[in-house]
Enzyme design. Sequence first.
Site, PDB file in Angstrom:
ATOM      1  CB  SER A 243      -0.892   0.020   1.246  1.00  0.00           C
ATOM      2  OG  SER A 243      -1.619  -1.177   1.365  1.00  0.00           O
TER       3      SER A 243
HETATM    4  N1  SAH Z   1      -0.480  -5.014   4.348  1.00  0.00           N
HETATM    5  C1  SAH Z   1       0.158  -5.318   3.087  1.00  0.00           C
HETATM    6  C2  SAH Z   1      -0.755  -5.002   1.920  1.00  0.00           C
HETATM    7  C3  SAH Z   1      -0.759  -6.106   0.939  1.00  0.00           C
HETATM    8  S1  SAH Z   1      -2.014  -6.067  -0.296  1.00  0.00           S
HETATM    9  C4  SAH Z   1       1.505  -4.630   2.960  1.00  0.00           C
HETATM   10  O1  SAH Z   1       1.834  -3.781   3.816  1.00  0.00           O
HETATM   11  O2  SAH Z   1       2.252  -4.942   2.049  1.00  0.00           O
HETATM   12  C5  SAH Z   1      -3.290  -7.057   0.423  1.00  0.00           C
HETATM   13  C6  SAH Z   1      -2.934  -8.481   0.756  1.00  0.00           C
HETATM   14  O3  SAH Z   1      -4.131  -9.130   1.192  1.00  0.00           O
HETATM   15  C7  SAH Z   1      -2.403  -9.310  -0.406  1.00  0.00           C
HETATM   16  O4  SAH Z   1      -1.140  -9.818  -0.073  1.00  0.00           O
HETATM   17  C8  SAH Z   1      -3.442 -10.432  -0.559  1.00  0.00           C
HETATM   18  O5  SAH Z   1      -2.880 -11.683  -0.943  1.00  0.00           O
HETATM   19  C9  SAH Z   1      -4.043 -10.489   0.839  1.00  0.00           C
HETATM   20  N2  SAH Z   1      -5.385 -11.107   0.924  1.00  0.00           N
HETATM   21  C10 SAH Z   1      -6.426 -11.008   0.056  1.00  0.00           C
HETATM   22  N3  SAH Z   1      -7.484 -11.732   0.493  1.00  0.00           N
HETATM   23  C11 SAH Z   1      -7.089 -12.313   1.672  1.00  0.00           C
HETATM   24  C12 SAH Z   1      -7.732 -13.192   2.603  1.00  0.00           C
HETATM   25  N4  SAH Z   1      -8.987 -13.638   2.430  1.00  0.00           N
HETATM   26  N5  SAH Z   1      -7.033 -13.580   3.700  1.00  0.00           N
HETATM   27  C13 SAH Z   1      -5.757 -13.145   3.919  1.00  0.00           C
HETATM   28  N6  SAH Z   1      -5.101 -12.325   3.063  1.00  0.00           N
HETATM   29  C14 SAH Z   1      -5.752 -11.908   1.955  1.00  0.00           C
END
Ligand code: SAH
Length: 218
Positions: A67
Site C-alpha cells: 500500500s
Molecule cells: N499489508 C500489506 C498489503 C498487501 S495487499 C503490505 O503492507 O504490504 C493485500 C494483501 O491481502 C495481499 O497480499 C493479498 O494476498 C491479501 N489477501 C487477500 N485476500 C485475503 C484473505 N482472504 N485472507 C488473507 N489475506 C488476503
Amino acid sequence: MQLPEDTYMHKGQRRKLLDDLRSMGIQSEAVLDAMNRVPRHFFLDSAFSQFAYSNKAFPIAAGQTISQPHTVAKQTELLDARPGDNILEIGTGSGYQCAVLCALGLKVHSIERQKALFDSSGVLLKAMGWKPFLYYGDGYKGKPVFAPFDGIIITCGAPDIPQALLGQLKVGGRMVIPVGDGETQRMWTIERISELEFTKKDHGCAAFVPMLEARARD
Ligand code: SAH
C-alpha cells in the site's frame, strides 16, 4: 537473510516522506515515529527501492501490492491502538504494515492467503527483529483462538464486512476496513460498542487489491 543497508540517503528520504504525510493530514506522531523506524525499501523489489519513500504503491509477489505510505499511515492512525493491544491484520502482503504495527508496540497477528508472500514476509520480519504471529490462511475466518482483538485492520478491499471478524472484535474495539467490490472502496471504521451493537464511520475513498476467499493454491 542479509538485510539491505539503511543509508543516510534512505533515512533522509524517510524524514521527507514523514513531512509529506504530515502535510497530507496525518497527525499522530506515534504513527509517524513508527514509520520512521521501518525502512520501507526493505519491503520492495530492489528495482523500486529508490522510489520507496515516494507516496506510491508498488507491485510485490503474487500480483499483490504494497500500500501507499499515506494509506498505511491513515489506516494505522484510524486503528487508534495503544501499546500492548492485541491486533489482527488481514493481508500480510510484503509485511510493511505489519512491521509498522509492531513498531508501535502492538501484539500483532497477521494472516496472508498467498503462500509466497506468507513465506517471504516471515523471513524478512524475523531478520528485522520484529515478532508478529504470522498465519497462512483465509482472513475471512479471522483467528478465533486469539480473539477478542482490540483492533482489526484489513489491508485488502472487502466486498462486505466479514461477520466472523466483527464477532472477534472486543467490546470497545475498532475495525478499519476498506469496503467495496469494485476497484475502489470506502474506508470504514467500525466500533463495537456492546455485545450486539456496532457504530460505523466513513473515512472516504480507498483503492486496495481485493480480499479473496479461501487460501490461494500454491
Ligand atoms: N499489508 C500489506 C498489503 C498487501 S495487499 C503490505 O503492507 O504490504 C493485500 C494483501 O491481502 C495481499 O497480499 C493479498 O494476498 C491479501 N489477501 C487477500 N485476500 C485475503 C484473505 N482472504 N485472507 C488473507 N489475506 C488476503
